[in-house]
Design a protein around this motif. Sequence first.
Motif, PDB file in Angstrom:
ATOM      1  N   SER A 150       0.832  -1.203   0.000  1.00 43.74           N
ATOM      2  CA  SER A 150       0.000   0.000   0.000  1.00 43.74           C
ATOM      3  C   SER A 150       0.867   1.253   0.000  1.00 43.74           C
ATOM      4  O   SER A 150       0.612   2.201  -0.759  1.00 43.74           O
ATOM      5  CB  SER A 150      -0.908   0.006   1.234  1.00 43.74           C
ATOM      6  OG  SER A 150      -1.815  -1.074   1.197  1.00 43.74           O
ATOM      7  N   LEU A 153       2.419   1.746  -3.455  1.00 41.92           N
ATOM      8  CA  LEU A 153       1.449   2.245  -4.422  1.00 41.92           C
ATOM      9  C   LEU A 153       1.163   3.728  -4.197  1.00 41.92           C
ATOM     10  O   LEU A 153       1.121   4.514  -5.146  1.00 41.92           O
ATOM     11  CB  LEU A 153       0.132   1.466  -4.302  1.00 41.92           C
ATOM     12  CG  LEU A 153      -0.074   0.246  -5.189  1.00 41.92           C
ATOM     13  CD1 LEU A 153      -1.498  -0.271  -5.016  1.00 41.92           C
ATOM     14  CD2 LEU A 153       0.204   0.542  -6.648  1.00 41.92           C
ATOM     15  N   LYS A 154       0.956   4.116  -2.939  1.00 44.39           N
ATOM     16  CA  LYS A 154       0.665   5.515  -2.643  1.00 44.39           C
ATOM     17  C   LYS A 154       1.830   6.419  -3.035  1.00 44.39           C
ATOM     18  O   LYS A 154       1.624   7.536  -3.515  1.00 44.39           O
ATOM     19  CB  LYS A 154       0.333   5.688  -1.154  1.00 44.39           C
ATOM     20  CG  LYS A 154      -1.050   5.198  -0.788  1.00 44.39           C
ATOM     21  CD  LYS A 154      -1.426   5.526   0.633  1.00 44.39           C
ATOM     22  CE  LYS A 154      -0.793   4.584   1.627  1.00 44.39           C
ATOM     23  NZ  LYS A 154      -1.336   4.756   3.000  1.00 44.39           N
ATOM     24  N   ALA A 157       1.863   7.605  -6.671  1.00 41.43           N
ATOM     25  CA  ALA A 157       0.692   8.333  -7.160  1.00 41.43           C
ATOM     26  C   ALA A 157       1.047   9.558  -7.990  1.00 41.43           C
ATOM     27  O   ALA A 157       0.312   9.939  -8.894  1.00 41.43           O
ATOM     28  CB  ALA A 157      -0.194   8.742  -5.986  1.00 41.43           C
ATOM     29  N   ARG A 192       0.983  -0.145 -12.526  1.00 41.18           N
ATOM     30  CA  ARG A 192       0.851   0.405 -11.177  1.00 41.18           C
ATOM     31  C   ARG A 192      -0.195   1.503 -11.078  1.00 41.18           C
ATOM     32  O   ARG A 192      -0.832   1.667 -10.038  1.00 41.18           O
ATOM     33  CB  ARG A 192       2.199   0.913 -10.662  1.00 41.18           C
ATOM     34  CG  ARG A 192       2.840   1.996 -11.486  1.00 41.18           C
ATOM     35  CD  ARG A 192       4.110   2.476 -10.816  1.00 41.18           C
ATOM     36  NE  ARG A 192       4.887   3.347 -11.662  1.00 41.18           N
ATOM     37  CZ  ARG A 192       5.867   4.104 -11.224  1.00 41.18           C
ATOM     38  NH1 ARG A 192       6.193   4.093  -9.948  1.00 41.18           N
ATOM     39  NH2 ARG A 192       6.546   4.866 -12.051  1.00 41.18           N
ATOM     40  N   LEU A 196      -3.246   1.419  -8.584  1.00 44.90           N
ATOM     41  CA  LEU A 196      -3.530   2.509  -7.661  1.00 44.90           C
ATOM     42  C   LEU A 196      -5.000   2.914  -7.733  1.00 44.90           C
ATOM     43  O   LEU A 196      -5.671   3.082  -6.705  1.00 44.90           O
ATOM     44  CB  LEU A 196      -2.633   3.699  -7.986  1.00 44.90           C
ATOM     45  CG  LEU A 196      -2.782   4.949  -7.128  1.00 44.90           C
ATOM     46  CD1 LEU A 196      -2.381   4.668  -5.690  1.00 44.90           C
ATOM     47  CD2 LEU A 196      -1.958   6.094  -7.705  1.00 44.90           C
ATOM     48  N   ARG A 200      -7.758   2.408  -4.715  1.00 41.83           N
ATOM     49  CA  ARG A 200      -8.492   3.568  -4.193  1.00 41.83           C
ATOM     50  C   ARG A 200      -9.997   3.372  -4.332  1.00 41.83           C
ATOM     51  O   ARG A 200     -10.765   3.728  -3.424  1.00 41.83           O
ATOM     52  CB  ARG A 200      -8.049   4.833  -4.931  1.00 41.83           C
ATOM     53  CG  ARG A 200      -6.717   5.392  -4.431  1.00 41.83           C
ATOM     54  CD  ARG A 200      -6.302   6.623  -5.205  1.00 41.83           C
ATOM     55  NE  ARG A 200      -5.208   7.305  -4.557  1.00 41.83           N
ATOM     56  CZ  ARG A 200      -4.489   8.285  -5.129  1.00 41.83           C
ATOM     57  NH1 ARG A 200      -4.792   8.678  -6.372  1.00 41.83           N
ATOM     58  NH2 ARG A 200      -3.506   8.859  -4.479  1.00 41.83           N
TER      59      ARG A 200
END
Length: 205
Positions: A150, A153-154, A157, A192, A196, A200
């Motif tokens: 997580s 991935l964040k 962004a 990715r 993401l 979300r």
Amino acid sequence: MTDRPIRVLLAEDQGMMRGALALLLGMEDDIEVVAQVAAGEAILDAALAHRPDVALLDIELPGRSGLDAAADLRARVPDCRVLILTTFGRPGYLRRAMEAGATGFLVKDGPVEELAAAIRRVLAGETVVDPALATAALSAGPNPLTSRESDTLKASADGATVADIAARLHLSESTVRNYLSSAIGKTGTRNRMEALREARSQGWL
């Protein structure tokens, strides 16, 4: 329940929505909005200052999310019940809210009478969850992503490169690639950015 009004803290970043909610809840004979905040990092200080019975929190707030703030309140103001009120009825959000100590979760398209009733119910010790969302959360299952997946991935962004992410998270580039690859596989996506978006949309991030 007591004879005095139920003291409510309201956290909502949209001024018009916040004002409308405060006005409508204030029309209830047994509810008093004692604090209004527009940012997540202001919630704990307001709760410590005003000692509300119920904190009504949006999720997506500037600075700190309502989910993070719910965990803060559980630790520092344990007598305050937390009711999440959000536009985003995502199964992952519901699970995270319950894990953070929230006792209620409603979406914003319901009538104010339903919200007022939910405030009374959580104060009485009940758990109040939007029925459709509860069903969706049960069918969706738990969040498949690890905390590291997580975080990775964040961190991607803003279009950051693997090297940027590695430096930001203090990981090797190969480890970052492995986490991203695993997250892509678990979300059933192709890259990715799709991973993401999917994470979300499910409320996992």
